[in-house]
Design a protein around this motif. Structure first.
Motif, mmCIF file in Angstrom:
data_model
loop_
_atom_site.group_PDB
_atom_site.id
_atom_site.type_symbol
_atom_site.label_atom_id
_atom_site.label_comp_id
_atom_site.label_asym_id
_atom_site.label_seq_id
_atom_site.Cartn_x
_atom_site.Cartn_y
_atom_site.Cartn_z
ATOM 1 N N PRO A 27 -7.644 10.350 3.991
ATOM 2 C CA PRO A 27 -7.283 8.742 3.634
ATOM 3 C C PRO A 27 -6.452 8.725 2.105
ATOM 4 C CG PRO A 27 -9.624 9.189 3.421
ATOM 5 C CD PRO A 27 -9.181 10.367 3.975
ATOM 6 N N SER A 38 3.534 9.417 -0.933
ATOM 7 C CA SER A 38 3.089 7.944 -1.024
ATOM 8 C C SER A 38 2.626 7.727 -2.491
ATOM 9 C CB SER A 38 1.898 7.785 -0.342
ATOM 10 O OG SER A 38 0.626 8.623 -0.730
ATOM 11 N N ARG A 51 -10.781 4.515 -6.872
ATOM 12 C CA ARG A 51 -10.320 3.361 -6.138
ATOM 13 C C ARG A 51 -10.481 2.211 -6.937
ATOM 14 N NH1 ARG A 51 -12.440 5.947 -1.076
ATOM 15 N NH2 ARG A 51 -10.917 6.955 -0.122
ATOM 16 N N ALA A 60 -9.519 -1.495 0.352
ATOM 17 C CA ALA A 60 -9.016 -1.250 1.852
ATOM 18 C C ALA A 60 -7.383 -1.535 2.014
ATOM 19 C CB ALA A 60 -9.539 -2.566 2.452
ATOM 20 N N ALA A 61 -6.895 -2.095 1.070
ATOM 21 C CA ALA A 61 -5.543 -2.371 0.966
ATOM 22 C C ALA A 61 -4.956 -1.075 0.496
ATOM 23 C CB ALA A 61 -5.339 -3.467 -0.079
ATOM 24 N N GLN A 62 -5.671 -0.506 -0.542
ATOM 25 C CA GLN A 62 -5.209 0.931 -0.868
ATOM 26 C C GLN A 62 -4.858 1.837 0.284
ATOM 27 O OE1 GLN A 62 -7.456 2.344 -4.019
ATOM 28 N NE2 GLN A 62 -7.715 0.219 -5.027
ATOM 29 N N LEU A 63 -5.838 1.765 1.282
ATOM 30 C CA LEU A 63 -5.836 2.634 2.387
ATOM 31 C C LEU A 63 -4.688 2.280 3.462
ATOM 32 C CD1 LEU A 63 -9.468 3.416 3.381
ATOM 33 C CD2 LEU A 63 -7.899 4.871 2.783
ATOM 34 N N SER A 64 -4.760 1.234 3.555
ATOM 35 C CA SER A 64 -3.643 0.821 4.536
ATOM 36 C C SER A 64 -2.192 0.821 3.939
ATOM 37 C CB SER A 64 -3.938 -0.688 5.070
ATOM 38 O OG SER A 64 -4.022 -1.478 4.021
ATOM 39 N N ASP A 65 -2.175 0.654 2.647
ATOM 40 C CA ASP A 65 -0.702 0.794 2.151
ATOM 41 C C ASP A 65 -0.593 1.920 1.213
ATOM 42 O OD1 ASP A 65 -0.495 -1.781 3.004
ATOM 43 O OD2 ASP A 65 -0.857 -2.858 1.220
ATOM 44 N N ARG A 66 -1.242 2.993 1.650
ATOM 45 C CA ARG A 66 -1.314 4.213 0.796
ATOM 46 C C ARG A 66 0.355 4.752 0.625
ATOM 47 N NH1 ARG A 66 -3.497 5.876 5.348
ATOM 48 N NH2 ARG A 66 -2.849 7.598 6.463
ATOM 49 N N HIS A 67 1.286 4.285 1.539
ATOM 50 C CA HIS A 67 2.557 5.018 1.410
ATOM 51 C C HIS A 67 3.411 4.113 0.416
ATOM 52 C CE1 HIS A 67 1.670 8.041 4.043
ATOM 53 N NE2 HIS A 67 1.237 7.067 4.945
#
Ligand code: GLN
Length: 292
Positions: free
Chosen positions: A4, A10, A36, A48-55
């Motif tokens: 993750p 990224s 995090r 959660a946003a860090q995971l989905s926007d990691r790029h």
């Protein structure tokens, strides 16, 4: 396989990896989790946003601010102090340099009261001596919807923090904060008296973890030569102010329960229970008036 926090190309992922590595090197227990939380504080992005926007890329200013927070944590400042916030009893509490950082162990005191007084609708009068952030009494007001809480602290700055926490939690209309010396300014009886007083023997403070030694207010830790000074003052004070069928729940340090129970017994109180925390350490002495 990419995890993750995969760093490939990224900015967010890369920053998290670097921050995690720095914290791990500094010996921090949960480096990824704490990185995090610090990135959330720097960027406003939830984990959660860090995971989905990691790029996604991070602004330079955000990245610099994240690095500064990581450096503070690597220098053993607790995350709760860096964020100015700590969760206790699943409620959010502001924490400042004027207050002890609420610990999960202290939830044992809340549990002890709930076990002794299961009726959540009871209109209890609750007194918290040495309230700090207000975490114990405010958790109790949250549970007992008709209870009234009086919170005393010697530090006016701590009292202001407790008041702010009461407002933020929507409990201020049932909460009376007072700056003062234990119960010296109070008259009347309370159904519940709680306290997490300073209980570390003065000579042991220098040997505590830097997270505690350098960041908790010394007045909230220092219990005098044997750690029991506050209980000596509290024993007669709680005996005077507890209602006939009231419950007293005092947090104690590891190994102190027998000595604190003896002090309360000497003040003609009866010991009802000694509750352990999640680590199995006797953490809360529960007492009340002698029958008859
Ligand atoms: N729980 C704190 C610690 O052991 C001490 C708090 C106190 O003295 N009441 O670090």
């Amino acid at each position: 396989m990419s995890g993750p926090d995969d760093a490939s190309g990224s900015a967010i992922g890369k920053a998290l990896c670097a921050g995690t590595a720095t914290l791990r090197q500094a010996g921090i227990d949960q480096p990824r989790h704490e990185a995090r939380l610090l990135l959330e504080a720097a960027s406003g992005l939830s984990p959660a946003a860090q995971l989905s926007d990691r790029h996604a890329a991070l602004a330079d200013a955000t990245l610099q601010s994240f690095h500064r927070l990581v450096a503070r944590r690597a220098a053993q400042e607790p995350v709760s102090r860096i964020l100015g916030r700590r969760e206790f009893w699943s409620l959010a509490f502001a924490v400042t340099p004027d207050t002890l950082d609420p610990r999960p162990d202290t939830e044992t005191v809340v549990e002890a009261v709930l076990a002794a007084r299961p009726d959540r609708a009871a209109p209890l009068r609750v007194l918290d001596l040495g309230t700090g952030t207000g975490c114990i009494v405010l958790a109790l007001l949250h549970e007992y919807r008709h209870a009234l809480g009086v919170a005393v602290d010697r530090s006016p700055a701590a009292i202001a923090v407790a008041q702010g926490n009461a407002r933020a939690l929507g409990l201020a209309d049932r909460f009376l904060p007072l700056a003062g010396d234990w119960a010296a300014a109070l008259t009347g009886a309370f159904d519940v008296i709680v306290s997490n007083p300073p209980y570390i023997p003065g000579g042991e403070i220098a040997g505590l973890a830097p997270e505690v030694r350098c960041h908790d207010p010394r007045d909230a830790l220092d219990g005098g030569a044997d750690g029991l000074d506050a209980y000596r003052a509290l024993a007669s004070c709680v005996a005077r102010h507890i209602a006939p069928d009231g419950v007293i729940a005092l947090e104690v340090g590891a190994g102190q329960a027998p000595a604190v129970a003896a002090l309360l017994s000497a003040a003609h109180l009866r010991i009802h229970d000694i509750r352990a925390d999640l680590a199995g350490i006797p953490r809360c002495v529960v007492a009340g008036q002698q029958p008859g």
